[in-house]
Design an enzyme around this catalytic site. Structure first.
Site, PDB file in Angstrom:
ATOM      1  N   LYS A  14      -2.204   1.060  -0.067  1.00  0.00           N
ATOM      2  CA  LYS A  14      -1.992   2.166   0.880  1.00  0.00           C
ATOM      3  C   LYS A  14      -1.674   3.295   0.187  1.00  0.00           C
ATOM      4  O   LYS A  14      -2.247   4.512   0.727  1.00  0.00           O
ATOM      5  CB  LYS A  14      -0.666   1.543   1.740  1.00  0.00           C
ATOM      6  CG  LYS A  14      -0.767   0.371   2.552  1.00  0.00           C
ATOM      7  CD  LYS A  14       0.561   0.207   3.293  1.00  0.00           C
ATOM      8  CE  LYS A  14       1.759  -0.118   2.400  1.00  0.00           C
ATOM      9  NZ  LYS A  14       1.482  -1.626   1.505  1.00  0.00           N
ATOM     10  N   ARG A 128       0.903  -2.124 -11.790  1.00  0.00           N
ATOM     11  CA  ARG A 128       1.132  -0.846 -11.459  1.00  0.00           C
ATOM     12  C   ARG A 128       2.149  -0.140 -12.035  1.00  0.00           C
ATOM     13  O   ARG A 128       3.139  -0.511 -12.771  1.00  0.00           O
ATOM     14  CB  ARG A 128       1.625  -0.869  -9.881  1.00  0.00           C
ATOM     15  CG  ARG A 128       2.049   0.338  -9.523  1.00  0.00           C
ATOM     16  CD  ARG A 128       2.222   0.609  -7.893  1.00  0.00           C
ATOM     17  NE  ARG A 128       3.129  -0.553  -7.388  1.00  0.00           N
ATOM     18  CZ  ARG A 128       3.209  -0.745  -6.131  1.00  0.00           C
ATOM     19  NH1 ARG A 128       2.457  -0.297  -5.393  1.00  0.00           N
ATOM     20  NH2 ARG A 128       3.976  -1.742  -5.795  1.00  0.00           N
TER      21      ARG A 128
HETATM   22  P1  AP5 Z   1       6.453   0.604  -0.391  1.00  0.00           P
HETATM   23  O1  AP5 Z   1       6.620   1.584  -1.191  1.00  0.00           O
HETATM   24  O2  AP5 Z   1       5.880   0.816   1.284  1.00  0.00           O
HETATM   25  O3  AP5 Z   1       5.810  -0.747  -0.740  1.00  0.00           O
HETATM   26  P2  AP5 Z   1       4.867  -1.829  -0.100  1.00  0.00           P
HETATM   27  O4  AP5 Z   1       4.603  -1.702   1.255  1.00  0.00           O
HETATM   28  O5  AP5 Z   1       5.244  -3.067  -0.748  1.00  0.00           O
HETATM   29  O6  AP5 Z   1       3.503  -1.225  -0.664  1.00  0.00           O
HETATM   30  P3  AP5 Z   1       3.233  -1.039  -2.176  1.00  0.00           P
HETATM   31  O7  AP5 Z   1       3.733   0.344  -2.280  1.00  0.00           O
HETATM   32  O8  AP5 Z   1       3.692  -1.738  -3.253  1.00  0.00           O
HETATM   33  O9  AP5 Z   1       1.860  -1.040  -2.379  1.00  0.00           O
HETATM   34  P4  AP5 Z   1       0.741   0.078  -1.688  1.00  0.00           P
HETATM   35  O10 AP5 Z   1      -0.099  -0.748  -0.694  1.00  0.00           O
HETATM   36  O11 AP5 Z   1       0.999   1.318  -1.592  1.00  0.00           O
HETATM   37  O12 AP5 Z   1      -0.518  -0.141  -2.671  1.00  0.00           O
HETATM   38  P5  AP5 Z   1      -0.960   0.984  -3.976  1.00  0.00           P
HETATM   39  O13 AP5 Z   1      -1.604   1.926  -3.544  1.00  0.00           O
HETATM   40  O14 AP5 Z   1       0.361   1.581  -4.722  1.00  0.00           O
HETATM   41  O15 AP5 Z   1       7.858   0.088   0.329  1.00  0.00           O
HETATM   42  C1  AP5 Z   1       8.792  -0.452  -0.630  1.00  0.00           C
HETATM   43  C2  AP5 Z   1       9.973  -0.915   0.022  1.00  0.00           C
HETATM   44  O16 AP5 Z   1      10.660  -0.011   0.819  1.00  0.00           O
HETATM   45  C3  AP5 Z   1       9.830  -2.162   0.876  1.00  0.00           C
HETATM   46  O17 AP5 Z   1       9.749  -3.364   0.329  1.00  0.00           O
HETATM   47  C4  AP5 Z   1      11.278  -2.002   1.816  1.00  0.00           C
HETATM   48  O18 AP5 Z   1      12.318  -2.592   1.111  1.00  0.00           O
HETATM   49  C5  AP5 Z   1      11.337  -0.596   1.712  1.00  0.00           C
HETATM   50  N1  AP5 Z   1      10.852   0.043   2.968  1.00  0.00           N
HETATM   51  C6  AP5 Z   1       9.673   0.925   3.116  1.00  0.00           C
HETATM   52  N2  AP5 Z   1       9.332   1.273   4.215  1.00  0.00           N
HETATM   53  C7  AP5 Z   1      10.002   0.619   4.994  1.00  0.00           C
HETATM   54  C8  AP5 Z   1      10.272   0.738   6.627  1.00  0.00           C
HETATM   55  N3  AP5 Z   1       9.657   1.090   7.436  1.00  0.00           N
HETATM   56  N4  AP5 Z   1      11.493  -0.224   6.996  1.00  0.00           N
HETATM   57  C9  AP5 Z   1      12.137  -1.045   6.155  1.00  0.00           C
HETATM   58  N5  AP5 Z   1      12.111  -1.028   4.749  1.00  0.00           N
HETATM   59  C10 AP5 Z   1      11.066  -0.049   4.179  1.00  0.00           C
HETATM   60  O19 AP5 Z   1      -1.590   0.065  -4.944  1.00  0.00           O
HETATM   61  C11 AP5 Z   1      -1.069  -1.115  -5.921  1.00  0.00           C
HETATM   62  C12 AP5 Z   1      -1.787  -1.081  -7.304  1.00  0.00           C
HETATM   63  O20 AP5 Z   1      -3.024  -1.647  -7.165  1.00  0.00           O
HETATM   64  C13 AP5 Z   1      -1.815   0.150  -7.894  1.00  0.00           C
HETATM   65  O21 AP5 Z   1      -1.447  -0.204  -9.209  1.00  0.00           O
HETATM   66  C14 AP5 Z   1      -3.164   0.732  -7.624  1.00  0.00           C
HETATM   67  O22 AP5 Z   1      -3.422   1.664  -8.918  1.00  0.00           O
HETATM   68  C15 AP5 Z   1      -3.903  -0.728  -7.654  1.00  0.00           C
HETATM   69  N6  AP5 Z   1      -5.050  -0.375  -6.688  1.00  0.00           N
HETATM   70  C16 AP5 Z   1      -4.896   0.166  -5.413  1.00  0.00           C
HETATM   71  N7  AP5 Z   1      -6.166   0.030  -4.962  1.00  0.00           N
HETATM   72  C17 AP5 Z   1      -6.984  -0.371  -5.812  1.00  0.00           C
HETATM   73  C18 AP5 Z   1      -8.393  -1.032  -5.660  1.00  0.00           C
HETATM   74  N8  AP5 Z   1      -9.346  -0.733  -4.600  1.00  0.00           N
HETATM   75  N9  AP5 Z   1      -8.832  -1.602  -6.697  1.00  0.00           N
HETATM   76  C19 AP5 Z   1      -8.134  -1.980  -7.721  1.00  0.00           C
HETATM   77  N10 AP5 Z   1      -6.705  -1.505  -7.903  1.00  0.00           N
HETATM   78  C20 AP5 Z   1      -6.335  -1.070  -6.861  1.00  0.00           C
HETATM   79 MG    MG Z   2       2.769   2.455  -1.634  1.00  0.00          MG
END
Ligand code: AP5
Ligand code: MG
Length: 219
Positions: A14, A128
């Site tokens: 995302k 990450r």
């Molecule tokens: P949040 O920060 O939103 O975490 P998440 O939903 O768990 O998602 P991530 O940020 O972990 O992943 P992402 O989908 O953004 O992936 P990314 O691009 O980084 O929320 C964190 C916490 O905050 C929640 O657990 C909760 O506690 C709280 N929170 C947030 N919003 C809330 C709400 N609305 N209500 C209540 N609580 C809330 O990519 C991941 C990795 O993969 C990176 O290393 C990246 O380089 C790699 N990558 C990405 N795309 C590719 C690809 N195509 N190929 C290879 N590698 C890739």
């Molecule tokens: Mg994220």
């Protein structure tokens, strides 16, 4: 430009895709997780409580999110569209988000669901690294996506760190929370006819191509 929202499990990409959209279309990227991680640095009761919940992968209380999102969307730079990443995360938040949109005269816009396998997610989580200054996202297990200099952000020279929730235990809680609480909002947006679905099992650039095709058709 229509507003945009991503729905996807933890580590599906995302943030990575939202940053590319923000750059290409010149709209702000609003990540609830990034804002909460900043709040968790504050030396206050609220800051400590957020930090504890983030580390274990528990959701933060809805009311905190409503205030945070409403205040952010009221800002001038959201008038020409914005991309939302991480909110809404459950049905109550989706319903409250509609009220916020109504009060601001905005529409939900384009909702993009990223499909991805669980095994891929676990791999992405452990590699990450995130910039503590500009929130740029890297992956040390991906050649194309590693920082040029270890632990230093290519963009701004900031320090890279590993998020407190980027471990297998916390990931399991986050994935469970996604399935139980976030997945129900998929149907909510499907019924509104605003849902688009893409495949996240591809390179960052190829996933972005899918996103761009949708956005260019919608606008
Ligand atoms: P949040 O920060 O939103 O975490 P998440 O939903 O768990 O998602 P991530 O940020 O972990 O992943 P992402 O989908 O953004 O992936 P990314 O691009 O980084 O929320 C964190 C916490 O905050 C929640 O657990 C909760 O506690 C709280 N929170 C947030 N919003 C809330 C709400 N609305 N209500 C209540 N609580 C809330 O990519 C991941 C990795 O993969 C990176 O290393 C990246 O380089 C790699 N990558 C990405 N795309 C590719 C690809 N195509 N190929 C290879 N590698 C890739
Ligand atoms: Mg994220």
């Amino acid at each position: 430009m229509k507003n945009i929202m991503f729905i996807a499990p933890p580590a599906a990409g995302k943030g990575t895709q939202a940053k590319k959209v923000a750059e290409s279309y010149g709209i702000p990227h609003i990540s609830s997780g990034d804002v909460l991680r900043e709040m968790s640095q504050e030396d206050s009761e609220l800051g400590h409580s957020i930090a504890e919940k983030l580390a274990t992968g528990k959701f933060i209380e809805d009311n905190i999110l409503y205030q945070l999102i409403e205040n952010r969307l009221k800002r001038e730079d959201c008038k020409n569209g914005y991309i939302l990443d991480g909110f809404p995360r459950n049905l109550s938040q989706a319903i409250e988000y509609d009220k916020i949109l109504n009060s601001l005269g905005y529409e939900v816009g384009t909702v993009i669901l990223i499909h991805i396998n669980e095994e891929t997610l676990e791999k992405r989580i452990t590699g990450r690294r995130t910039c503590e200054s500009c929130h740029a996202i890297y992956n040390i297990h991906e050649e194309n996506n590693s920082p040029k200099v270890e632990s230093i952000c290519d963009n701004c020279g900031g320090k890279l760190y590993q998020r407190t929730d980027d471990n297998v235990d916390s990931f399991k809680n986050r994935l469970k929370a996604y399935k139980e609480s976030t997945e129900p909002i998929i149907q909510y947006y499907r019924e509104k006819n605003v849902l688009h679905e893409i495949n996240g099992e591809d390179t960052v650039d190829n996933v972005f191509k899918q996103v761009k095709t949708i956005l260019d058709n919608e606008n």
